[in-house]
Scaffold this motif. Structure first.
Motif, PDB file in Angstrom:
ATOM      1  N   LYS A  84     -18.848 -53.078 -67.696  1.00 32.20           N
ATOM      2  CA  LYS A  84     -18.511 -51.755 -68.223  1.00 32.20           C
ATOM      3  C   LYS A  84     -18.829 -50.632 -67.236  1.00 32.20           C
ATOM      4  O   LYS A  84     -19.124 -49.495 -67.640  1.00 32.20           O
ATOM      5  N   TYR A  85     -18.772 -50.943 -65.940  1.00 30.47           N
ATOM      6  CA  TYR A  85     -18.916 -49.898 -64.928  1.00 30.47           C
ATOM      7  C   TYR A  85     -17.586 -49.169 -64.708  1.00 30.47           C
ATOM      8  O   TYR A  85     -17.567 -48.094 -64.121  1.00 30.47           O
ATOM      9  N   THR A  86     -16.497 -49.786 -65.150  1.00 32.28           N
ATOM     10  CA  THR A  86     -15.165 -49.185 -65.021  1.00 32.28           C
ATOM     11  C   THR A  86     -14.299 -49.706 -66.157  1.00 32.28           C
ATOM     12  O   THR A  86     -14.806 -50.383 -67.068  1.00 32.28           O
ATOM     13  N   ASP A  87     -13.003 -49.418 -66.120  1.00 31.47           N
ATOM     14  CA  ASP A  87     -12.162 -49.785 -67.254  1.00 31.47           C
ATOM     15  C   ASP A  87     -10.810 -50.340 -66.811  1.00 31.47           C
ATOM     16  O   ASP A  87     -10.529 -50.453 -65.611  1.00 31.47           O
ATOM     17  N   GLN A  88      -9.984 -50.677 -67.779  1.00 31.97           N
ATOM     18  CA  GLN A  88      -8.694 -51.309 -67.524  1.00 31.97           C
ATOM     19  C   GLN A  88      -7.752 -50.400 -66.738  1.00 31.97           C
ATOM     20  O   GLN A  88      -6.975 -50.880 -65.906  1.00 31.97           O
ATOM     21  N   SER A  89      -7.812 -49.104 -66.987  1.00 35.84           N
ATOM     22  CA  SER A  89      -6.898 -48.201 -66.293  1.00 35.84           C
ATOM     23  C   SER A  89      -7.138 -48.212 -64.790  1.00 35.84           C
ATOM     24  O   SER A  89      -6.188 -48.116 -64.009  1.00 35.84           O
ATOM     25  N   ALA A  90      -8.390 -48.349 -64.375  1.00 40.41           N
ATOM     26  CA  ALA A  90      -8.700 -48.415 -62.940  1.00 40.41           C
ATOM     27  C   ALA A  90      -8.115 -49.685 -62.330  1.00 40.41           C
ATOM     28  O   ALA A  90      -7.565 -49.660 -61.215  1.00 40.41           O
ATOM     29  N   TYR A  91      -8.224 -50.777 -63.072  1.00 38.16           N
ATOM     30  CA  TYR A  91      -7.653 -52.036 -62.580  1.00 38.16           C
ATOM     31  C   TYR A  91      -6.132 -51.958 -62.523  1.00 38.16           C
ATOM     32  O   TYR A  91      -5.512 -52.387 -61.539  1.00 38.16           O
ATOM     33  N   ASP A  92      -5.519 -51.382 -63.549  1.00 37.87           N
ATOM     34  CA  ASP A  92      -4.057 -51.314 -63.600  1.00 37.87           C
ATOM     35  C   ASP A  92      -3.473 -50.487 -62.452  1.00 37.87           C
ATOM     36  O   ASP A  92      -2.343 -50.749 -62.007  1.00 37.87           O
ATOM     37  N   LYS A  93      -4.202 -49.519 -61.980  1.00 37.84           N
ATOM     38  CA  LYS A  93      -3.721 -48.739 -60.827  1.00 37.84           C
ATOM     39  C   LYS A  93      -3.669 -49.614 -59.577  1.00 37.84           C
ATOM     40  O   LYS A  93      -2.752 -49.479 -58.745  1.00 37.84           O
ATOM     41  N   LEU A  94      -4.617 -50.525 -59.433  1.00 42.57           N
ATOM     42  CA  LEU A  94      -4.593 -51.471 -58.309  1.00 42.57           C
ATOM     43  C   LEU A  94      -3.436 -52.450 -58.470  1.00 42.57           C
ATOM     44  O   LEU A  94      -2.770 -52.821 -57.500  1.00 42.57           O
ATOM     45  N   VAL A  95      -3.195 -52.878 -59.702  1.00 47.48           N
ATOM     46  CA  VAL A  95      -2.067 -53.767 -59.991  1.00 47.48           C
ATOM     47  C   VAL A  95      -0.756 -53.072 -59.635  1.00 47.48           C
ATOM     48  O   VAL A  95       0.143 -53.671 -59.037  1.00 47.48           O
ATOM     49  N   ALA A  96      -0.642 -51.788 -59.978  1.00 49.25           N
ATOM     50  CA  ALA A  96       0.587 -51.037 -59.719  1.00 49.25           C
ATOM     51  C   ALA A  96       0.913 -51.012 -58.232  1.00 49.25           C
ATOM     52  O   ALA A  96       2.067 -51.226 -57.831  1.00 49.25           O
ATOM     53  N   PHE A  97      -0.091 -50.760 -57.396  1.00 46.94           N
ATOM     54  CA  PHE A  97       0.150 -50.729 -55.954  1.00 46.94           C
ATOM     55  C   PHE A  97       0.581 -52.112 -55.455  1.00 46.94           C
ATOM     56  O   PHE A  97       1.507 -52.236 -54.645  1.00 46.94           O
ATOM     57  N   TYR A  98      -0.080 -53.152 -55.944  1.00 50.17           N
ATOM     58  CA  TYR A  98       0.297 -54.517 -55.561  1.00 50.17           C
ATOM     59  C   TYR A  98       1.752 -54.803 -55.918  1.00 50.17           C
ATOM     60  O   TYR A  98       2.532 -55.297 -55.085  1.00 50.17           O
ATOM     61  N   THR A  99       2.162 -54.463 -57.148  1.00 46.00           N
ATOM     62  CA  THR A  99       3.521 -54.799 -57.595  1.00 46.00           C
ATOM     63  C   THR A  99       4.594 -54.084 -56.776  1.00 46.00           C
ATOM     64  O   THR A  99       5.708 -54.578 -56.641  1.00 46.00           O
ATOM     65  N   LYS A 100       4.262 -52.926 -56.228  1.00 44.16           N
ATOM     66  CA  LYS A 100       5.236 -52.153 -55.454  1.00 44.16           C
ATOM     67  C   LYS A 100       5.286 -52.562 -53.989  1.00 44.16           C
ATOM     68  O   LYS A 100       6.096 -52.035 -53.218  1.00 44.16           O
ATOM     69  N   ASN A 101       4.439 -53.506 -53.605  1.00 49.06           N
ATOM     70  CA  ASN A 101       4.360 -53.890 -52.192  1.00 49.06           C
ATOM     71  C   ASN A 101       4.319 -55.404 -52.006  1.00 49.06           C
ATOM     72  O   ASN A 101       3.507 -55.948 -51.265  1.00 49.06           O
ATOM     73  N   THR A 102       5.257 -56.064 -52.707  1.00 48.55           N
ATOM     74  CA  THR A 102       5.370 -57.516 -52.580  1.00 48.55           C
ATOM     75  C   THR A 102       6.555 -57.884 -51.698  1.00 48.55           C
ATOM     76  O   THR A 102       7.525 -57.132 -51.568  1.00 48.55           O
TER      77      THR A 102
END
Length: 378
Positions: A84-102
């Protein structure tokens, strides 16, 4: 007499309360230290842009993203989210960058992206196996924690990466993953392995997740190769890269891909103590035990060694210290002093501005924070 007895009872109860309070305070201080490391790291290295968030690997000049770094960032964020040091939205932003650069036609992330004129340019069409392994593993952790019915179908994405790894990176002769999709037989690199890609805990998870027997095969082959390499010297040290020839394995010699230290315990192999600590298996514990025995004898743990134990550098780096610290703390009954000293360094050493060392320090801290969650052996 009765008064003395009452005083004794009060004294014992008071001592117990003090002991419990001290333990609580110590645990709370450690929890704060773990959280602070993560918060400092994410402020230093996580950069938001129009495509999401990425781990920036350069401090000055144009920004740079690596699949290796994105993988680290995604795993670190998931481990931090568990605490609980961070949340799902922080992770999803990393996922978003990954999905746009495959890479077109695959779910691999480009191994290297450089920002030019506010746009990202890929160096080539290659992937790096270690980065995609971490990305896939993080997606599995996300699916287990949040499910896959929200913004992203983590489960489907993970399975697509794993399918692509078996299609493009799996060597059917060695039964291991190549270092990247570019390492073909025609390139002469088909039988080359990056030893830190041998992550039995991941392969075990991938098998449990997909029920594809190939992952089970890779799991056992990885343990076999790690054992053979460990037995080839008295130190238990691993080379960054090695060649597979039938049932034989040999350390690389000289510069094969990256540096003249490709056959030494250097900037890739330094991750192995951490990787092997992620699953409790007596065979892997034995391999890590040999490594820890060597490091336990060192006056200082330096940033690189030849396989016979000669130092390659006269300075230290958390890239080397932190993974050893994780391994020592998961075997602290055998290496209590080493475990204590390195855990202290992981928690108290300030981030230096070096992406690689800082990131492996933070990764190791998050593993220690979640260490009760490591897998049991079969």
């Amino acid at each position: 007499m009765k008064i003395k007895k009452n005083y004794l009872i009060v004294g014992i109860v008071t001592c117990l309360i003090l002991i419990v309070g001290i333990i609580f305070l110590k645990n709370n201080m450690n929890e704060t230290s773990y959280s602070k490391i993560y918060q400092k790291w994410q402020r230093e290295y996580i950069v938001k842009n129009g495509e999401g968030s990425f781990v920036n690997t350069v401090k000055a000049g144009k920004k740079q993203a690596l699949s290796e770094a994105q993988g680290y960032g995604m795993v670190i964020t998931m481990l931090a989210a568990k605490k609980k040091y961070t949340d799902q939205s922080a992770y999803d932003k990393l996922v978003a960058f990954y999905t746009k650069n495959t890479i077109p036609g695959k779910k691999f992330m480009y191994w290297k992206l450089v920002e030019k004129e506010d746009k990202w340019e890929n160096v080539d069409q290659s992937n790096a196996t270690d980065g995609d392994l971490d990305i896939a593993y993080s997606l599995i952790l996300a699916d287990q924690m949040w499910g896959s019915t929200g913004k992203y179908n983590y489960r489907q994405m993970a399975k697509q990466i794993l399918s692509d790894l078996l299609t493009s990176n799996y060597n059917q002769r060695t039964h291991l993953l190549r270092v990247g999709n570019w390492a073909t037989d025609s390139s002469g690199m088909g039988n080359l392995i990056r030893t830190s890609d041998l992550i039995p805990s991941y392969y075990k998870t991938f098998y449990q997740y997909t029920h594809n027997e190939t992952w089970r095969t890779i799991y056992y082959k990885s343990i076999d190769v790690l054992g053979k390499l460990s037995n080839q010297n008295s130190t238990g040290l691993f080379p960054d890269f090695a060649w597979i020839n039938g049932n034989d394995v040999a350390a690389a010699e000289g510069k094969v891909i990256e540096k003249d230290t490709d056959g030494d315990y250097s900037w890739n192999a330094c991750r192995i103590p951490l990787r092997l600590s992620l699953v409790r298996d007596k065979r892997l514990r034995k391999i890590n035990n040999k490594l820890l025995t060597f490091f336990n004898k060192q006056r200082k743990i330096e940033a690189g060694y030849s396989l016979n134990g000669q130092t390659l550098a006269n300075y230290q780096s958390m890239a080397f210290l932190a993974p050893i610290g994780v391994a020592a703390n998961l075997q602290k009954s055998k290496f209590p002093q080493l475990a204590k000293e390195l855990k202290k360094q992981i928690l108290q050493t300030k981030l230096t501005g070096n992406y690689y060392g800082d990131t492996l320090q933070t990764y190791s801290a998050m593993v220690l924070a979640n260490q009760r969650g490591v897998q049991d052996s079969e």
